[in-house]
Design a protein around this motif. Structure first.
Motif, PDB file in Angstrom:
ATOM      1  N   SER A   1       8.904   1.132   1.455  1.00  0.00           N
ATOM      2  CA  SER A   1       7.631   1.881   1.445  1.00  0.00           C
ATOM      3  C   SER A   1       7.418   2.486   0.060  1.00  0.00           C
ATOM      4  O   SER A   1       8.159   3.378  -0.352  1.00  0.00           O
ATOM      5  N   PRO A   2       6.416   2.015  -0.668  1.00  0.00           N
ATOM      6  CA  PRO A   2       6.146   2.592  -1.985  1.00  0.00           C
ATOM      7  C   PRO A   2       5.459   3.956  -1.849  1.00  0.00           C
ATOM      8  O   PRO A   2       4.675   4.184  -0.920  1.00  0.00           O
ATOM      9  N   GLY A   3       5.788   4.837  -2.759  1.00  0.00           N
ATOM     10  CA  GLY A   3       5.131   6.144  -2.805  1.00  0.00           C
ATOM     11  C   GLY A   3       4.072   6.180  -3.889  1.00  0.00           C
ATOM     12  O   GLY A   3       3.814   5.185  -4.571  1.00  0.00           O
ATOM     13  N   ALA A   4       3.489   7.351  -4.072  1.00  0.00           N
ATOM     14  CA  ALA A   4       2.418   7.529  -5.056  1.00  0.00           C
ATOM     15  C   ALA A   4       2.902   7.214  -6.466  1.00  0.00           C
ATOM     16  O   ALA A   4       2.139   6.689  -7.290  1.00  0.00           O
TER      17      ALA A   4
ATOM     18  N   TRP B   1      11.982   1.115  -4.633  1.00  0.00           N
ATOM     19  CA  TRP B   1      11.656   1.341  -3.223  1.00  0.00           C
ATOM     20  C   TRP B   1      11.840   0.099  -2.358  1.00  0.00           C
ATOM     21  O   TRP B   1      11.851   0.167  -1.129  1.00  0.00           O
TER      22      TRP B   1
ATOM     23  N   HIS C   1       4.757   4.910  -7.360  1.00  0.00           N
ATOM     24  CA  HIS C   1       4.985   3.468  -7.532  1.00  0.00           C
ATOM     25  C   HIS C   1       3.709   2.659  -7.689  1.00  0.00           C
ATOM     26  O   HIS C   1       3.748   1.435  -7.781  1.00  0.00           O
ATOM     27  N   VAL C   2       2.565   3.308  -7.697  1.00  0.00           N
ATOM     28  CA  VAL C   2       1.285   2.600  -7.811  1.00  0.00           C
ATOM     29  C   VAL C   2       1.255   1.859  -9.146  1.00  0.00           C
ATOM     30  O   VAL C   2       1.620   2.408 -10.184  1.00  0.00           O
TER      31      VAL C   2
ATOM     32  N   HIS D   1       0.846  -1.202   0.000  1.00  0.00           N
ATOM     33  CA  HIS D   1       0.000   0.000   0.000  1.00  0.00           C
ATOM     34  C   HIS D   1       0.882   1.253   0.000  1.00  0.00           C
ATOM     35  O   HIS D   1       1.884   1.320   0.718  1.00  0.00           O
ATOM     36  N   GLU D   2       0.482   2.182  -0.808  1.00  0.00           N
ATOM     37  CA  GLU D   2       1.176   3.458  -0.924  1.00  0.00           C
ATOM     38  C   GLU D   2       1.383   4.081   0.473  1.00  0.00           C
ATOM     39  O   GLU D   2       0.481   4.057   1.304  1.00  0.00           O
ATOM     40  N   ASP D   3       2.584   4.590   0.707  1.00  0.00           N
ATOM     41  CA  ASP D   3       2.972   5.267   1.945  1.00  0.00           C
ATOM     42  C   ASP D   3       2.897   4.368   3.186  1.00  0.00           C
ATOM     43  O   ASP D   3       2.800   4.854   4.312  1.00  0.00           O
TER      44      ASP D   3
END
Length: 183
Positions: free
Chosen positions: A165-168, A152, A170-171, A120-122
């Motif tokens: 931690s994936p960011g926006a 990430w 990386h969706v 999940h993002e963030d």
């Protein structure tokens, strides 16, 4: 002078006529047809029975046929002294003593954990890899390499943990490849 002479039977010990198989391969069936003869068998019907006085736990013997068989595993690599006794109906016996040398076969490590397939993002993503390899019993080490994945994500090799931690940005869907190997 004439007289009757009585001749009494003297039991003879069996004699091993077979040569033992001295080599086995880990995880493969070991077979040895032990065979002893007894001169009393033809004349007096003595039967020979086979048994162990010393053996590794993975080995068994058929008491009638003398067939020795078993499959050594990695934990049996050093357990190899064998003593077979061939005994006739009168209780006379002979021993055959030998050592079985077991050749080790390398096993491929296997990942037994199920990957966590959503992040999940963030939020922190963590997946701990569980790997088994019976060769670690004899000191082999397992190595894990992170071959492919998003920027990430990283691998903590010491603890076998993929984390990040994936960011926006990386969706979406990405492919992750890790390699597990032993030395």
């Amino acid at each position: 002078q004439q007289f009757r002479l009585t001749i009494h039977h003297t039991n003879h010990d069996p004699v091993f006529a077979s040569q033992p198989v001295l080599h086995a391969v880990e995880d493969s069936l070991y077979l040895y047809q032990s065979f002893a003869t007894d001169v009393d068998s033809m004349l007096f019907g003595d039967r020979i029975r086979y048994s162990f006085t010393t053996r590794p736990a993975w080995l068994s013997i058929d008491s009638v046929s003398g067939i020795v068989s078993g499959t050594p595993r990695i934990e049996n690599l050093a357990d190899s002294i064998v003593v077979i006794v061939a005994r006739d109906d009168s209780g006379s016996g002979v021993q055959q003593t030998f050592n079985i040398s077991i050749r080790h076969v390398n096993h491929t490590p296997v990942i037994i954990s199920t990957p966590i397939m959503e992040a999940h993002e963030d939020s922190q993503y963590t997946y701990t890899l569980a790997v088994v390899d019976p060769d670690t019993l004899i000191g082999e080490l397992i190595g894990i390499t992170f071959l492919r994945g998003p920027a990430w994500l990283s691998l903590d090799q010491e603890n076998a943990i993929l984390k990040g931690s994936p960011g926006a940005i990386h969706v979406g869907i990405d492919t992750v490849i890790v390699e597990v190997r032993d030395d």
